[in-house]
Write a protein that holds these residues in place. Structure first.
Motif, PDB file in Angstrom:
ATOM      1  N   ARG A   5       0.777  -1.473  -0.087  1.00 10.66           N
ATOM      2  CA  ARG A   5      -0.085  -0.074   0.024  1.00 10.66           C
ATOM      3  C   ARG A   5       1.001   1.168   0.012  1.00 10.66           C
ATOM      4  O   ARG A   5       0.403   2.459  -0.716  1.00 10.66           O
ATOM      5  CB  ARG A   5      -0.953   0.064   1.242  1.00 10.66           C
ATOM      6  CG  ARG A   5      -2.180  -0.989   1.009  1.00 10.66           C
ATOM      7  CD  ARG A   5      -3.163  -0.653   1.886  1.00 10.66           C
ATOM      8  NE  ARG A   5      -2.492  -1.719   3.202  1.00 10.66           N
ATOM      9  CZ  ARG A   5      -3.249  -2.174   4.322  1.00 10.66           C
ATOM     10  NH1 ARG A   5      -4.294  -1.442   4.601  1.00 10.66           N
ATOM     11  NH2 ARG A   5      -2.761  -2.941   5.101  1.00 10.66           N
ATOM     12  N   GLN A   6       1.934   1.195   0.692  1.00 11.34           N
ATOM     13  CA  GLN A   6       2.672   2.664   0.947  1.00 11.34           C
ATOM     14  C   GLN A   6       3.482   2.749  -0.557  1.00 11.34           C
ATOM     15  O   GLN A   6       3.968   3.915  -0.850  1.00 11.34           O
ATOM     16  CB  GLN A   6       4.004   2.329   1.827  1.00 11.34           C
ATOM     17  CG  GLN A   6       3.295   2.272   3.333  1.00 11.34           C
ATOM     18  CD  GLN A   6       4.416   2.139   4.220  1.00 11.34           C
ATOM     19  OE1 GLN A   6       5.525   1.742   4.152  1.00 11.34           O
ATOM     20  NE2 GLN A   6       4.130   2.473   5.433  1.00 11.34           N
ATOM     21  N   LEU A   7       3.580   1.694  -1.532  1.00  9.79           N
ATOM     22  CA  LEU A   7       4.237   1.716  -2.670  1.00  9.79           C
ATOM     23  C   LEU A   7       3.336   2.570  -3.653  1.00  9.79           C
ATOM     24  O   LEU A   7       3.737   3.377  -4.250  1.00  9.79           O
ATOM     25  CB  LEU A   7       4.596   0.566  -3.286  1.00  9.79           C
ATOM     26  CG  LEU A   7       5.408   0.173  -4.576  1.00  9.79           C
ATOM     27  CD1 LEU A   7       6.658   1.134  -4.203  1.00  9.79           C
ATOM     28  CD2 LEU A   7       5.517  -0.722  -4.812  1.00  9.79           C
ATOM     29  N   GLY A   8       1.866   2.261  -3.584  1.00  9.06           N
ATOM     30  CA  GLY A   8       1.092   2.904  -4.623  1.00  9.06           C
ATOM     31  C   GLY A   8       1.123   2.146  -5.666  1.00  9.06           C
ATOM     32  O   GLY A   8       1.937   1.262  -5.876  1.00  9.06           O
ATOM     33  N   ARG A   9       0.010   2.483  -6.821  1.00 13.48           N
ATOM     34  CA  ARG A   9      -0.007   2.090  -8.003  1.00 13.48           C
ATOM     35  C   ARG A   9       0.435   2.833  -9.032  1.00 13.48           C
ATOM     36  O   ARG A   9       0.255   2.995 -10.047  1.00 13.48           O
ATOM     37  CB  ARG A   9      -1.307   1.498  -8.230  1.00 13.48           C
ATOM     38  CG  ARG A   9      -1.572   0.285  -7.320  1.00 13.48           C
ATOM     39  CD  ARG A   9      -3.036  -0.435  -8.000  1.00 13.48           C
ATOM     40  NE  ARG A   9      -3.299  -1.299  -7.083  1.00 13.48           N
ATOM     41  CZ  ARG A   9      -3.848  -2.603  -7.477  1.00 13.48           C
ATOM     42  NH1 ARG A   9      -4.335  -2.523  -8.808  1.00 13.48           N
ATOM     43  NH2 ARG A   9      -4.006  -3.713  -6.772  1.00 13.48           N
ATOM     44  N   GLN A  10       1.492   3.667  -8.753  1.00 11.80           N
ATOM     45  CA  GLN A  10       2.210   4.739  -9.657  1.00 11.80           C
ATOM     46  C   GLN A  10       3.289   3.951 -10.159  1.00 11.80           C
ATOM     47  O   GLN A  10       4.570   3.763  -9.399  1.00 11.80           O
ATOM     48  CB  GLN A  10       2.207   5.884  -8.975  1.00 11.80           C
ATOM     49  CG  GLN A  10       1.023   6.549  -8.764  1.00 11.80           C
ATOM     50  CD  GLN A  10       1.158   8.147  -8.257  1.00 11.80           C
ATOM     51  OE1 GLN A  10       2.279   8.410  -7.492  1.00 11.80           O
ATOM     52  NE2 GLN A  10       0.178   8.731  -7.732  1.00 11.80           N
ATOM     53  N   PRO A  11       3.618   3.971 -11.422  1.00 10.29           N
ATOM     54  CA  PRO A  11       4.853   3.364 -11.870  1.00 10.29           C
ATOM     55  C   PRO A  11       6.062   4.267 -11.677  1.00 10.29           C
ATOM     56  O   PRO A  11       5.756   5.470 -11.774  1.00 10.29           O
ATOM     57  CB  PRO A  11       4.526   3.488 -13.566  1.00 10.29           C
ATOM     58  CG  PRO A  11       3.261   3.245 -13.575  1.00 10.29           C
ATOM     59  CD  PRO A  11       2.487   4.008 -12.539  1.00 10.29           C
ATOM     60  N   GLY A  12       6.962   3.861 -11.432  1.00 14.04           N
ATOM     61  CA  GLY A  12       8.188   4.485 -10.957  1.00 14.04           C
ATOM     62  C   GLY A  12       8.508   4.732  -9.329  1.00 14.04           C
ATOM     63  O   GLY A  12       9.740   5.017  -9.062  1.00 14.04           O
TER      64      GLY A  12
END
Length: 181
Positions: A5-12
């Motif tokens: 979840r902390q990573l998010g789903r935003q590439p990069g």
């Protein structure tokens, strides 16, 4: 399980995770293993990409084995690297196996919500890194084929008579007396 979840789903986006976990079941081959209950260290890098989360990491721990020549127990450090893509599952996708899945060719891993189940990937990496024929030393002489004594302890004068295999005795008789045929 690792939470993304902390990573998010935003590439990069990227984050690192360092964790010590306990091995739930032994990771083993015929002669070496990382025993059940042993702690292993995980160094992970999670990267969000368009298709999912790319996980790159290393596993460190201790392996136990026995020398394949003399059967002495040994313990060594183990380090294994891995890289695996965990794909996103869409909410509108139906999880019906495709023809590719039926063939067994599709070995993709999928996120379970926002969680990664790393156990199968870690198990594969560790088992592939275990030595197939562990040795206590590169010059281990092994065991005596006749009596089973450890040759490193037996000394250079260890022997068992003429050493002729009894299965070859008939051929030796023929070689010594060729005119009796």
């Amino acid at each position: 399980m690792v939470d993304t979840r902390q990573l998010g789903r935003q590439p990069g986006s990227m984050r690192t995770v360092n964790r010590i976990v306990t091995v739930p079941d032994a990771f083993e081959t015929a002669m070496a293993s990382v025993p059940k209950g042993q702690e292993i260290e995980l160094d992970l890098r999670l990267e969000a990409v368009m298709e999912g989360v790319l996980v790159t990491g290393t596993v460190s721990g201790h392996l136990t084995a026995e020398c394949s020549r003399c059967l002495d127990p040994l313990s060594e450090e183990l380090e294994a690297g891995f890289q695996e893509m965990y794909r996103y599952t869409g909410d509108d996708e139906v999880s019906v196996p495709s023809d590719e899945d039926a063939d067994g060719d599709d070995e993709d891993y999928y996120l379970e919500g926002d969680l990664l189940d790393l156990e199968p990937v870690i198990r594969d990496a560790v088992v592939l890194a275990l030595p197939l024929s562990p040795l206590c030393g590169p010059d281990c002489p092994g065991l005596c084929a006749e009596c089973g004594v450890k040759l490193a302890d037996a000394g250079p004068d260890h022997g068992h008579g003429d050493g002729v295999d009894p299965r070859w005795e008939a051929l030796r008789d023929i070689a010594e007396k060729p005119d009796q045929q």
